[in-house]
Design a protein around this motif. Structure first.
Motif, PDB file in Angstrom:
ATOM      1  N   SER A  10      33.036  28.937  31.044  1.00  0.00           N
ATOM      2  CA  SER A  10      34.380  28.738  31.587  1.00  0.00           C
ATOM      3  C   SER A  10      34.273  28.421  33.068  1.00  0.00           C
ATOM      4  N   GLY A  11      35.345  27.863  33.611  1.00  0.00           N
ATOM      5  CA  GLY A  11      35.387  27.562  35.034  1.00  0.00           C
ATOM      6  C   GLY A  11      36.270  28.555  35.762  1.00  0.00           C
ATOM      7  N   GLY A  12      36.538  28.251  37.014  1.00  0.00           N
ATOM      8  CA  GLY A  12      37.403  29.124  37.800  1.00  0.00           C
ATOM      9  C   GLY A  12      36.643  30.286  38.388  1.00  0.00           C
ATOM     10  N   THR A  13      36.821  31.466  37.800  1.00  0.00           N
ATOM     11  CA  THR A  13      36.202  32.691  38.311  1.00  0.00           C
ATOM     12  C   THR A  13      35.482  33.419  37.189  1.00  0.00           C
ATOM     13  N   TYR A  14      34.298  33.924  37.491  1.00  0.00           N
ATOM     14  CA  TYR A  14      33.567  34.729  36.509  1.00  0.00           C
ATOM     15  C   TYR A  14      33.379  36.134  37.061  1.00  0.00           C
ATOM     16  N   SER A  15      33.800  37.116  36.291  1.00  0.00           N
ATOM     17  CA  SER A  15      33.524  38.518  36.607  1.00  0.00           C
ATOM     18  C   SER A  15      33.324  39.255  35.296  1.00  0.00           C
ATOM     19  N   SER A  16      32.554  40.310  35.351  1.00  0.00           N
ATOM     20  CA  SER A  16      32.247  41.058  34.141  1.00  0.00           C
ATOM     21  C   SER A  16      31.950  42.501  34.512  1.00  0.00           C
ATOM     22  N   PRO A  17      32.359  43.463  33.684  1.00  0.00           N
ATOM     23  CA  PRO A  17      32.007  44.865  33.952  1.00  0.00           C
ATOM     24  C   PRO A  17      30.500  45.092  33.976  1.00  0.00           C
ATOM     25  N   ASP A  18      29.765  44.196  33.307  1.00  0.00           N
ATOM     26  CA  ASP A  18      28.311  44.334  33.259  1.00  0.00           C
ATOM     27  C   ASP A  18      27.614  43.700  34.457  1.00  0.00           C
ATOM     28  N   LEU A  19      28.368  42.998  35.296  1.00  0.00           N
ATOM     29  CA  LEU A  19      27.767  42.340  36.458  1.00  0.00           C
ATOM     30  C   LEU A  19      27.469  43.384  37.527  1.00  0.00           C
ATOM     31  N   ALA A  20      26.211  43.489  37.908  1.00  0.00           N
ATOM     32  CA  ALA A  20      25.790  44.518  38.873  1.00  0.00           C
ATOM     33  C   ALA A  20      26.031  44.038  40.298  1.00  0.00           C
ATOM     34  N   GLY A  21      26.789  44.817  41.058  1.00  0.00           N
ATOM     35  CA  GLY A  21      26.990  44.535  42.471  1.00  0.00           C
ATOM     36  C   GLY A  21      26.073  45.375  43.333  1.00  0.00           C
TER      37      GLY A  21
END
Length: 295
Positions: A112-123
């Motif tokens: 997908s385009g636009g914005t990607y965020s995920s609860p699994d994405l480690a910051g």
């Protein structure tokens, strides 16, 4: 109201711009006018999110961003230093490439385009999680104090070490540097790649430190602000820090105004308006100094 949270917001906004600007300053010292900071920062932010998402490790994302952005910066170093192409033309092309390539790969990788965020994405972790209890630093990522420390390190290196003085000679006295046998192209290749590494850190801070997501074009002109900061600094690291802090104050103040009901577009424009005003004032001051010198 000026409080710890406002000062923390200033540092958060300043860090990505400062890291990219330090890379631009190194290039400027060596005589390479690097305006590809915007594209390099955006590329670093994208790679940091991709690697962090695939591995589950934010620090692996940082390393991936640094390595990938160094490779990306070679696309500037090779043509402009080795082939003597116009660095401005090459840099503009790289900025456009980064904008288009990140949008394309985002759709290929995340679907997908636009914005990607995920609860699994480690910051990146906050310093508070690492035991730092200083109010202004508690909610910052470790890359924020790293950026501030690099200002001190770079200022000392450029003025007190043989290699730093040689780099300054390459940019300021090219004929003399060549006459004593310095490999000008080697220095310029080196600083361009180091600038790429710093932009990789800046991108990782933006996408994994300031927030934990990637959005198309999320660099949002910060690389250009970094270029302006280099121009205002006179290639002096502490002046560079002040110029970047000016942007940080403006952005943090813009967020405050937005919270007070100011339209988002006006709040978003505040940092760029203030930066342009600073650039105009610096130009006026420079002209006045020249007129006094010739008087």
């Amino acid at each position: 109201m000026f409080e710890w949270s406002f000062l923390a917001g200033v540092l958060t906004a300043t860090a990505p711009v400062l890291l990219a600007a330090l890379g631009g300053l190194l290039c400027q010292v060596a005589g390479v006018f690097n305006i590809a900071l915007e594209g390099q920062l955006l590329w670093g932010a994208f790679v940091a999110v991709v690697v962090s998402d695939l591995t589950g490790s934010a620090w692996t994302g940082v390393v991936g961003a640094v390595a990938a952005t160094v490779l990306f910066s070679a696309l500037l170093s090779g043509p402009s230093v080795a082939l003597r192409a116009d660095p401005i033309v090459v840099a503009v092309g790289l900025n456009l490439l980064a904008l288009g390539l990140t949008a394309f790969l985002m759709r290929q990788i995340f679907g997908s385009g636009g914005t990607y965020s995920s609860p699994d994405l480690a910051g990146l972790p906050d310093l508070g999680e690492l035991g730092v209890d200083v109010p202004v630093l508690r909610d910052q990522s470790p890359l924020v104090p790293v950026a501030l420390l690099l200002v001190v390190v770079m200022a000392a290196w450029l003025t007190r070490t043989r290699s730093g003085l040689r780099l300054r000679a390459v940019g300021q006295h090219l004929d003399a540097a060549q006459a004593v046998g310095l490999r000008v192209s080697g220095y310029r290749h080196g600083v361009t790649l180091v600038a790429g590494a710093l932009c990789g850190l800046a991108g990782a801070q933006l996408s994994l430190g300031n927030v934990t997501l990637f959005s198309e074009g999320m660099s949002a002109g910060r690389g250009w602000i970094a270029v302006v900061a280099v121009m205002l600094s006179g290639v002096r690291p502490y002046r560079l820090l002040l110029a970047c802090l000016l942007f940080g104050v403006a952005e943090a103040f813009g967020f405050r105004l937005q919270g007070a009901g100011l339209p988002q577009q006006a709040a978003d424009a505040a940092p760029y308006v203030i930066t342009l005003a600073a650039l105009v004032l610096a130009a006026v001051a420079r002209r006045r100094r020249r007129s006094y010198e010739h008087a």
